[in-house]
Enzyme design. Structure first.
Site, PDB file in Angstrom:
ATOM      1  N   ALA A 135       0.854  -1.209  -0.134  1.00 24.16           N
ATOM      2  CA  ALA A 135      -0.162   0.065   0.070  1.00 24.16           C
ATOM      3  C   ALA A 135       0.923   1.144   0.213  1.00 24.16           C
ATOM      4  CB  ALA A 135      -0.661  -0.062   1.040  1.00 24.16           C
ATOM      5  N   GLY A 137       0.813   5.716   0.375  1.00 20.42           N
ATOM      6  CA  GLY A 137      -0.022   6.862   0.632  1.00 20.42           C
ATOM      7  C   GLY A 137       1.092   7.965   1.153  1.00 20.42           C
ATOM      8  N   CYS A 166      -7.373   0.126   2.316  1.00 14.35           N
ATOM      9  CA  CYS A 166      -7.438   1.572   1.336  1.00 14.35           C
ATOM     10  C   CYS A 166      -8.734   1.486   0.712  1.00 14.35           C
ATOM     11  CB  CYS A 166      -6.461   0.829   0.034  1.00 14.35           C
ATOM     12  SG  CYS A 166      -4.613   0.455   0.749  1.00 14.35           S
TER      13      CYS A 166
END
Length: 213
Positions: A135, A137, A166
């Site tokens: 993931a 971000g 997510c």
């Protein structure tokens, strides 16, 4: 390192990098169990209450990174590239795609064909359909990036069932240990962090130097 400590460290480093006009710092570490909610997070993507999560030993933080809800825990390598984009290019979209490329090259080293899965940010592998293995971000302040990626090496995958990872329904998560069917120890993790630093340098064009200060 506890998530809260690293969050404060990142914020302090962002200011220092910007003030001193340095290229940046790449932090590689593991966290105790924690759920973080990014700027785009929806509360319904927490499938357990914050109280229930805390009873299971999982902290909860609302943070300034992009994206929705994610989980960090032992067995993940979490990478925080604090990059002064003045030394690279002032393009956050290109930064995200390049960060995906770092992880794709890392996984290729283990013979795992990883890929992007638009429109979602992150890195995926095929395992009875696309499954997310990393993931991503980030946030940007004063043209310095912070937050970053969580790469699943050998975590307990059960806590991902406490959230909608997510904010994406219909696709699961996996880990390198599960894909390869083998266990990894601390020595493996140490070597993997060096490999990630090497791949980061390749993709971004930075000379990487180890530092503890």
């Amino acid at each position: 390192m506890p998530y809260g400590e690293v969050l404060l460290l990142q914020r302090a480093l962002v200011e220092r990098i910007a003030e001193e006009n340095r290229p940046g710092v790449f932090l590689l570490l593991e966290h105790p169990p924690v759920v973080t909610l990014g700027r785009g997070a929806k509360k319904e993507h927490l499938l357990l209450s914050e109280e229930a999560l805390k009873k299971r030993g999982i902290e909860v933080y609302e943070v300034e990174r992009g994206g929705d809800v994610t989980y960090h825990g032992p067995g993940q390598i979490v990478g925080y590239p604090l990059v002064n984009l003045r030394f690279w290019k002032k393009d956050v979209h290109a930064f995200l795609r390049s960060l995906e490329e770092v992880l794709i090259r890392f996984l290729a080293h283990f013979g795992v064909p990883a890929f992007r899965f638009p429109p979602y940010t992150g890195v995926w592998v095929e395992r009875d359909g696309p499954r997310k293995i990393a993931a991503i971000g980030v946030a940007v302040r004063r043209w310095v990036t912070y937050h970053g990626f969580a790469l699943n090496i050998a975590p307990d995958l059960a806590p991902f069932g406490y959230i909608v990872p997510c904010g994406i329904r219909g696709f699961g998560v996996t880990a390198l240990q599960e894909v390869l069917g083998r266990n990894f120890g601390q020595d493996d993790f140490r070597k993997m962090k060096y490999l990630l630093a090497q791949k980061f340098g390749e993709v971004f064009g930075f000379a990487m130097e180890e530092s503890y200060g």
